[in-house]
Design a protein around this motif. Structure first.
Motif, short mmCIF file in Angstrom:
data_model
loop_
_atom_site.label_atom_id
_atom_site.label_comp_id
_atom_site.label_asym_id
_atom_site.label_seq_id
_atom_site.Cartn_x
_atom_site.Cartn_y
_atom_site.Cartn_z
N HIS A 5 0.86 -1.18 0.00
CA HIS A 5 0.00 0.00 0.00
C HIS A 5 0.89 1.23 0.00
O HIS A 5 1.83 1.33 0.81
N VAL A 6 0.59 2.18 -0.90
CA VAL A 6 1.43 3.37 -1.01
C VAL A 6 0.57 4.61 -1.19
O VAL A 6 -0.43 4.59 -1.93
N MET A 7 0.95 5.70 -0.52
CA MET A 7 0.35 7.01 -0.73
C MET A 7 1.45 7.96 -1.17
O MET A 7 2.50 8.04 -0.54
N LEU A 8 1.19 8.65 -2.28
CA LEU A 8 2.14 9.63 -2.80
C LEU A 8 1.57 11.03 -2.63
O LEU A 8 0.43 11.30 -3.02
N ILE A 22 1.53 9.26 -13.87
CA ILE A 22 1.87 8.34 -12.78
C ILE A 22 0.80 7.25 -12.67
O ILE A 22 1.12 6.06 -12.62
N ILE A 23 -0.44 7.66 -12.66
CA ILE A 23 -1.55 6.70 -12.53
C ILE A 23 -1.55 5.72 -13.71
O ILE A 23 -1.67 4.51 -13.52
N ASP A 24 -1.41 6.23 -14.92
CA ASP A 24 -1.39 5.36 -16.11
C ASP A 24 -0.20 4.40 -16.06
O ASP A 24 -0.33 3.22 -16.40
N VAL A 54 -2.12 10.50 -4.62
CA VAL A 54 -2.29 9.22 -5.32
C VAL A 54 -2.13 8.09 -4.30
O VAL A 54 -1.22 8.11 -3.47
N TYR A 55 -3.04 7.13 -4.38
CA TYR A 55 -2.98 5.93 -3.54
C TYR A 55 -2.97 4.73 -4.47
O TYR A 55 -3.68 4.70 -5.46
N PHE A 56 -2.13 3.73 -4.14
CA PHE A 56 -2.23 2.48 -4.86
C PHE A 56 -1.98 1.29 -3.94
O PHE A 56 -1.28 1.38 -2.94
N HIS A 57 -2.63 0.19 -4.31
CA HIS A 57 -2.54 -1.07 -3.58
C HIS A 57 -2.18 -2.13 -4.60
O HIS A 57 -2.91 -2.36 -5.55
N MET A 58 -1.04 -2.76 -4.39
CA MET A 58 -0.57 -3.84 -5.26
C MET A 58 -0.64 -5.15 -4.50
O MET A 58 -0.36 -5.20 -3.31
N THR A 59 -1.00 -6.21 -5.21
CA THR A 59 -1.00 -7.55 -4.64
C THR A 59 0.05 -8.36 -5.38
O THR A 59 0.02 -8.45 -6.62
#
Length: 97
Positions: A5-8, A22-24, A54-59
């Motif tokens: 989990h990351v917040m930029l 960044i999102i793309d 920007v928030y992203f969650h990678m599995t």
């Protein structure tokens, strides 16, 4: 499974085009990086001052997959070309399922 989990938080000078790049770029990573099972990416709605942008969650399949992602050329290029030039702060956690 390992979750990343990351917040930029982006610099005040960052444009919406830079944020969108960044999102793309993040959304394209599962097609390029083995072991990256999925990603969810969101942009902040801008309702409150001081939020991350920007928030992203990678599995990832496992810890080794995450470790390989950290030095994978696609990840490194995205970070160098799009994220670092406009990054003010980053917060991340990893958690196991």
């Amino acid at each position: 499974m390992l979750h990343h989990h990351v917040m930029l938080t982006l610099a005040g000078s960052a444009t919406s085009e830079q944020r969108d790049a960044i999102i793309d770029g993040l959304r394209a990573l599962p097609d390029e990086i083995p072991g990256l099972e999925s990603i969810e990416v969101s942009a902040d709605a801008g309702l409150a001052e001081g939020n991350a942008h920007v928030y992203f969650h990678m599995t990832f399949r496992d810890e080794q997959s995450w470790r390989e992602y950290t030095s994978h050329p696609a990840h490194v290029a995205l970070a160098q070309e799009h994220i670092r030039p406009v990054l003010e702060a980053k917060t991340a956690i990893q958690q196991f399922d």
